[in-house]
Design an enzyme around this catalytic site. Sequence first.
Site, mmCIF file in Angstrom:
data_model
loop_
_atom_site.group_PDB
_atom_site.id
_atom_site.type_symbol
_atom_site.label_atom_id
_atom_site.label_comp_id
_atom_site.label_asym_id
_atom_site.label_seq_id
_atom_site.Cartn_x
_atom_site.Cartn_y
_atom_site.Cartn_z
ATOM 1 N N HIS A 76 1.313 -1.060 -0.333
ATOM 2 C CA HIS A 76 0.091 0.149 0.479
ATOM 3 C C HIS A 76 1.006 1.142 0.012
ATOM 4 C CE1 HIS A 76 0.605 0.419 4.491
ATOM 5 N NE2 HIS A 76 0.132 -0.347 4.287
ATOM 6 N N ASP A 78 -0.358 4.686 0.587
ATOM 7 C CA ASP A 78 -0.400 5.601 2.067
ATOM 8 C C ASP A 78 0.185 5.208 3.703
ATOM 9 O OD1 ASP A 78 -2.274 3.674 2.295
ATOM 10 O OD2 ASP A 78 -3.370 4.066 3.612
ATOM 11 N N ASP A 108 6.875 0.279 6.776
ATOM 12 C CA ASP A 108 5.066 0.806 6.719
ATOM 13 C C ASP A 108 4.783 1.778 5.743
ATOM 14 O OD1 ASP A 108 1.926 -0.776 6.976
ATOM 15 O OD2 ASP A 108 2.531 1.022 8.585
ATOM 16 N N GLU A 140 -4.986 1.468 2.524
ATOM 17 C CA GLU A 140 -5.038 0.628 3.195
ATOM 18 C C GLU A 140 -4.793 1.198 4.813
ATOM 19 O OE1 GLU A 140 -3.291 -2.167 6.283
ATOM 20 O OE2 GLU A 140 -2.461 -0.577 5.650
ATOM 21 N N GLU A 141 -4.373 2.479 4.913
ATOM 22 C CA GLU A 141 -4.626 2.415 6.896
ATOM 23 C C GLU A 141 -5.855 3.189 7.112
ATOM 24 O OE1 GLU A 141 -1.814 1.504 8.444
ATOM 25 O OE2 GLU A 141 -0.160 1.756 7.352
ATOM 26 N N GLU A 168 3.668 -6.637 4.357
ATOM 27 C CA GLU A 168 3.753 -5.284 5.433
ATOM 28 C C GLU A 168 5.023 -6.102 6.580
ATOM 29 O OE1 GLU A 168 1.587 -3.717 6.701
ATOM 30 O OE2 GLU A 168 -0.183 -3.798 5.258
ATOM 31 N N HIS A 362 4.173 3.242 12.607
ATOM 32 C CA HIS A 362 2.722 4.402 13.106
ATOM 33 C C HIS A 362 3.545 4.916 14.276
ATOM 34 C CE1 HIS A 362 -0.593 1.821 11.709
ATOM 35 N NE2 HIS A 362 0.077 1.962 10.897
#
Length: 389
Positions: A76, A78, A108, A140-141, A168, A362
């Site tokens: 992903h 984003d 990520d 995705e997030e 991931e 994150h």
Amino acid sequence: MTPDQLSAQATAILADLIAIDTTSRESNLDLIAYVERHLAGFGVTARRVLNADGSKANLYATIGPMVPGGVVLSGHSDVVPVDGQPWTSDPWKLTRRGDRLLGRGTCDMKGFIALALALAPEIARGMAARPLHLAISYDEEVGCLGAPSMIAEIARELPSPAAVVVGEPTEMVVVSGHKGIATWTITVTGHEAHSSLTHLGVSANMVAIRLMQQLSDLADRLAGEGDPHGPFCPHHATLTVGQMAGGTAVNILARECRFAFDLRTLPGQEPDEILAPFFAACTNADAALRQRFPGAGVLVERRSRTPAFAPESDGAAERLARSWAGDNGPARAVPYAAEAGQFQGAGFSTVICGPGSIAQAHQPDEYIEVAQVERGAAFMLRLADDLSR
């Protein structure tokens, strides 16, 4: 090409990807255009799958012959916001600090995308017998919202691949299962009045509290269920109320209260079935409120639903990915949700395997270890060798 050479190329690409702010609230089209230019440099045309207003896009491309048995590398585009986080370096600039590469999205999951892009010209030059398919998604997030339209097109347009690898961060070990996640927002509308005159109004907060208590009780019940010997940790479905807001003053019956919750389920569990008593309570509360005040009520809105990813019995993707990763460890599953369940739901044999640790995702000063990029490069070259046969 050696792993060191591929790792160096991937790191240079990663610097370019980190410099493009693809926070989910922003467009990802600059990153998509970068990938298109990269692929066009060795004669590969990519296809966009746009969202409704054209502000974001998935992208997929095939390197090599259009025959069955290829491999999809999926990531992903984003990333989560950096707002309010105490970064000690520029989150949009790849910064090396010792054996770590810092920047938003390094683990990520732009590190995996960079490795896939670095591998692509090697596949093109090597005259692969089977294709490498790249798949890059958006949003995705915020609920795995973008991938389904791309997955449907891949299933319809491309020859069936042998495996899908969702990159991931797993520290380059193979993961064969993840929980599903479904999220809802509940908006309770009451009727304002002076807080001493409760017979003249109804507090949305008080109604919402009773509904949230039902969710809390359900969370406690779920915690007592599940298989303690299963691969998931925690071993049961989980439910949490993540947001709540309501009321304007302490002496006013609240006109509105809104809360949002998520339910994370094991493979085989249906969120709507688990929540059926709660939804019935919402319906009853809505009818009671409307009977008293026409403008009052309870609105239930589902925000997202991502299916669980179930371990496959002797799955082709797991066999292949373990050989590329040199992974002989036990079966693994993770509590977070990803796009692997969506690929599996479309009929693809799927695994999760990518560089970096989810513990760094994150976070402020998000990083990926250089050693993880190197392990990822070795994985990619073994994959390429497999495709050449």
